[in-house]
Every structure is written in structure tokens, then in C-alpha cells.
Design a protein around this motif. Structure first.
Motif, PDB file in Angstrom:
ATOM      1  N   VAL A   1      17.276  -0.637   5.184  1.00 49.04           N
ATOM      2  CA  VAL A   1      17.009   0.228   4.038  1.00 49.04           C
ATOM      3  C   VAL A   1      15.506   0.290   3.774  1.00 49.04           C
ATOM      4  CG1 VAL A   1      17.326   0.470   1.546  1.00 49.04           C
ATOM      5  CG2 VAL A   1      19.261  -0.170   2.991  1.00 49.04           C
ATOM      6  N   TRP A   2      14.852  -0.865   3.811  1.00 52.21           N
ATOM      7  CA  TRP A   2      13.447  -0.956   3.424  1.00 52.21           C
ATOM      8  C   TRP A   2      12.514  -0.200   4.374  1.00 52.21           C
ATOM      9  CZ3 TRP A   2      10.737  -1.827  -0.668  1.00 52.21           C
ATOM     10  CH2 TRP A   2       9.377  -2.074  -0.551  1.00 52.21           C
ATOM     11  N   ILE A   3      12.723  -0.308   5.668  1.00 49.30           N
ATOM     12  CA  ILE A   3      11.812   0.311   6.640  1.00 49.30           C
ATOM     13  C   ILE A   3      11.741   1.830   6.463  1.00 49.30           C
ATOM     14  CG2 ILE A   3      11.381   0.728   9.103  1.00 49.30           C
ATOM     15  CD1 ILE A   3      12.441  -2.162   9.580  1.00 49.30           C
ATOM     16  N   PRO A   4      12.873   2.549   6.401  1.00 49.08           N
ATOM     17  CA  PRO A   4      12.766   4.003   6.191  1.00 49.08           C
ATOM     18  C   PRO A   4      12.202   4.374   4.819  1.00 49.08           C
ATOM     19  CG  PRO A   4      14.954   3.427   6.973  1.00 49.08           C
ATOM     20  CD  PRO A   4      14.241   2.160   6.705  1.00 49.08           C
ATOM     21  N   VAL A   5      12.519   3.583   3.786  1.00 46.21           N
ATOM     22  CA  VAL A   5      11.975   3.876   2.459  1.00 46.21           C
ATOM     23  C   VAL A   5      10.461   3.712   2.467  1.00 46.21           C
ATOM     24  CG1 VAL A   5      11.887   3.071   0.059  1.00 46.21           C
ATOM     25  CG2 VAL A   5      14.091   3.366   1.195  1.00 46.21           C
ATOM     26  N   GLN A   6       9.992   2.625   3.066  1.00 47.97           N
ATOM     27  CA  GLN A   6       8.556   2.398   3.142  1.00 47.97           C
ATOM     28  C   GLN A   6       7.883   3.471   3.994  1.00 47.97           C
ATOM     29  OE1 GLN A   6       7.439  -1.391   4.812  1.00 47.97           O
ATOM     30  NE2 GLN A   6       5.501  -1.393   3.722  1.00 47.97           N
ATOM     31  N   ALA A   7       8.517   3.877   5.085  1.00 44.95           N
ATOM     32  CA  ALA A   7       7.969   4.940   5.926  1.00 44.95           C
ATOM     33  C   ALA A   7       7.891   6.252   5.142  1.00 44.95           C
ATOM     34  CB  ALA A   7       8.813   5.118   7.183  1.00 44.95           C
ATOM     35  N   ALA A   8       8.886   6.521   4.317  1.00 46.65           N
ATOM     36  CA  ALA A   8       8.867   7.744   3.503  1.00 46.65           C
ATOM     37  C   ALA A   8       7.730   7.720   2.495  1.00 46.65           C
ATOM     38  CB  ALA A   8      10.206   7.919   2.788  1.00 46.65           C
ATOM     39  N   VAL A   9       7.467   6.562   1.904  1.00 45.87           N
ATOM     40  CA  VAL A   9       6.361   6.440   0.946  1.00 45.87           C
ATOM     41  C   VAL A   9       5.026   6.672   1.650  1.00 45.87           C
ATOM     42  CG1 VAL A   9       5.128   4.838  -0.567  1.00 45.87           C
ATOM     43  CG2 VAL A   9       7.620   4.980  -0.658  1.00 45.87           C
ATOM     44  N   VAL A  10       4.854   6.084   2.818  1.00 44.62           N
ATOM     45  CA  VAL A  10       3.611   6.277   3.572  1.00 44.62           C
ATOM     46  C   VAL A  10       3.476   7.740   3.997  1.00 44.62           C
ATOM     47  CG1 VAL A  10       2.346   5.625   5.668  1.00 44.62           C
ATOM     48  CG2 VAL A  10       3.484   3.871   4.307  1.00 44.62           C
ATOM     49  N   ALA A  11       4.583   8.368   4.379  1.00 44.54           N
ATOM     50  CA  ALA A  11       4.548   9.797   4.723  1.00 44.54           C
ATOM     51  C   ALA A  11       4.136  10.631   3.513  1.00 44.54           C
ATOM     52  CB  ALA A  11       5.907  10.248   5.243  1.00 44.54           C
ATOM     53  N   LEU A  12       4.641  10.271   2.341  1.00 47.03           N
ATOM     54  CA  LEU A  12       4.249  10.977   1.122  1.00 47.03           C
ATOM     55  C   LEU A  12       2.754  10.826   0.863  1.00 47.03           C
ATOM     56  CD1 LEU A  12       4.931  12.559  -1.446  1.00 47.03           C
ATOM     57  CD2 LEU A  12       5.466  10.366  -2.530  1.00 47.03           C
ATOM     58  N   PHE A  13       2.225   9.613   1.062  1.00 46.67           N
ATOM     59  CA  PHE A  13       0.782   9.410   0.918  1.00 46.67           C
ATOM     60  C   PHE A  13       0.015  10.323   1.866  1.00 46.67           C
ATOM     61  CE2 PHE A  13       1.348   4.754  -0.563  1.00 46.67           C
ATOM     62  CZ  PHE A  13       1.490   5.175  -1.873  1.00 46.67           C
ATOM     63  N   ALA A  14       0.466  10.427   3.118  1.00 44.06           N
ATOM     64  CA  ALA A  14      -0.215  11.277   4.096  1.00 44.06           C
ATOM     65  C   ALA A  14      -0.192  12.739   3.658  1.00 44.06           C
ATOM     66  CB  ALA A  14       0.427  11.131   5.473  1.00 44.06           C
ATOM     67  N   VAL A  15       0.943  13.195   3.144  1.00 43.66           N
ATOM     68  CA  VAL A  15       1.052  14.579   2.673  1.00 43.66           C
ATOM     69  C   VAL A  15       0.126  14.805   1.485  1.00 43.66           C
ATOM     70  CG1 VAL A  15       2.608  16.230   1.558  1.00 43.66           C
ATOM     71  CG2 VAL A  15       3.364  14.956   3.566  1.00 43.66           C
ATOM     72  N   LEU A  16       0.102  13.875   0.552  1.00 46.52           N
ATOM     73  CA  LEU A  16      -0.781  14.009  -0.611  1.00 46.52           C
ATOM     74  C   LEU A  16      -2.252  14.001  -0.204  1.00 46.52           C
ATOM     75  CD1 LEU A  16       1.078  11.709  -3.166  1.00 46.52           C
ATOM     76  CD2 LEU A  16       0.966  14.216  -3.166  1.00 46.52           C
ATOM     77  N   GLN A  17      -2.615  13.140   0.752  1.00 47.97           N
ATOM     78  CA  GLN A  17      -3.985  13.098   1.236  1.00 47.97           C
ATOM     79  C   GLN A  17      -4.353  14.417   1.911  1.00 47.97           C
ATOM     80  OE1 GLN A  17      -3.556   9.654   3.705  1.00 47.97           O
ATOM     81  NE2 GLN A  17      -4.370   8.264   2.159  1.00 47.97           N
ATOM     82  N   PHE A  18      -3.452  14.939   2.727  1.00 47.24           N
ATOM     83  CA  PHE A  18      -3.706  16.191   3.422  1.00 47.24           C
ATOM     84  C   PHE A  18      -3.853  17.342   2.424  1.00 47.24           C
ATOM     85  CE2 PHE A  18      -2.144  20.045   5.582  1.00 47.24           C
ATOM     86  CZ  PHE A  18      -3.070  20.112   6.605  1.00 47.24           C
ATOM     87  N   THR A  19      -2.973  17.374   1.433  1.00 45.78           N
ATOM     88  CA  THR A  19      -3.031  18.417   0.403  1.00 45.78           C
ATOM     89  C   THR A  19      -4.339  18.346  -0.372  1.00 45.78           C
ATOM     90  OG1 THR A  19      -0.633  18.375   0.197  1.00 45.78           O
ATOM     91  CG2 THR A  19      -1.858  19.353  -1.625  1.00 45.78           C
ATOM     92  N   ALA A  20      -4.746  17.147  -0.756  1.00 47.38           N
ATOM     93  CA  ALA A  20      -6.000  16.981  -1.495  1.00 47.38           C
ATOM     94  C   ALA A  20      -7.192  17.414  -0.645  1.00 47.38           C
ATOM     95  CB  ALA A  20      -6.162  15.534  -1.937  1.00 47.38           C
ATOM     96  N   LEU A  21      -7.169  17.085   0.635  1.00 45.71           N
ATOM     97  CA  LEU A  21      -8.260  17.463   1.530  1.00 45.71           C
ATOM     98  C   LEU A  21      -8.344  18.981   1.680  1.00 45.71           C
ATOM     99  CD1 LEU A  21     -10.452  16.313   3.387  1.00 45.71           C
ATOM    100  CD2 LEU A  21      -8.767  16.315   5.224  1.00 45.71           C
ATOM    101  N   ARG A  22      -7.209  19.634   1.822  1.00 43.60           N
ATOM    102  CA  ARG A  22      -7.207  21.101   1.933  1.00 43.60           C
ATOM    103  C   ARG A  22      -7.705  21.755   0.654  1.00 43.60           C
ATOM    104  NH1 ARG A  22      -4.616  24.204   5.772  1.00 43.60           N
ATOM    105  NH2 ARG A  22      -4.128  25.657   4.104  1.00 43.60           N
TER     106      ARG A  22
END
Length: 61
Positions: free
Chosen positions: A28-49
Motif C-alpha cells: 500500500v505504502w509504495i504506490p501511495v508514496q510514488a503518487a505523492v512524489v508524482a504529484l510533486f513533479a507535476v506541481l513543480q512542472f506546472t510552476a516552472l511553466r
């Protein structure tokens, strides 16, 4: 950093599927943590754009 986050997400999921045999909590933890990190990447990309104009000619819409 965005690229590293994306690589981390992919490697975490691949490792879980291919190499690791996690406990129930880990499964359970590994996919949840991966989803959180993916969300961070999306937010970083959005902020950069947005900072760079995002293809809107520098205008905010």
C-alpha cells in the motif's frame, strides 16, 4: 529535480512489481508514496511553466 522525481516514481513501481515482495503495508505504502512524489513533479512542472510564460505569450489566462 522534476526528472529525478519522475524517475523515482517509475523505479519505485518497477522495483515493487519486479524485485520486491513487500508486506501488505509496503504494497500500500509504495504506490501511495510514488503518487505523492508524482504529484510533486507535476506541481513543480506546472510552476516552472507558469514562471516561464507557459506558452501563453507571457499572459495569464
Amino acid at each position: 529535480m522534476i526528472d529525478l522525481n519522475a524517475v523515482w516514481v517509475v523505479l519505485s513501481l518497477v522495483a515493487m512489481a519486479a524485485w520486491l515482495e513487500p508486506t501488505t503495508a509496503g504494497a500500500v505504502w509504495i504506490p501511495v508514496q510514488a503518487a505523492v512524489v508524482a504529484l510533486f513533479a507535476v506541481l513543480q512542472f506546472t510552476a516552472l511553466r507558469r514562471r516561464d510564460g507557459g506558452g501563453t505569450g507571457g499572459r495569464r489566462t
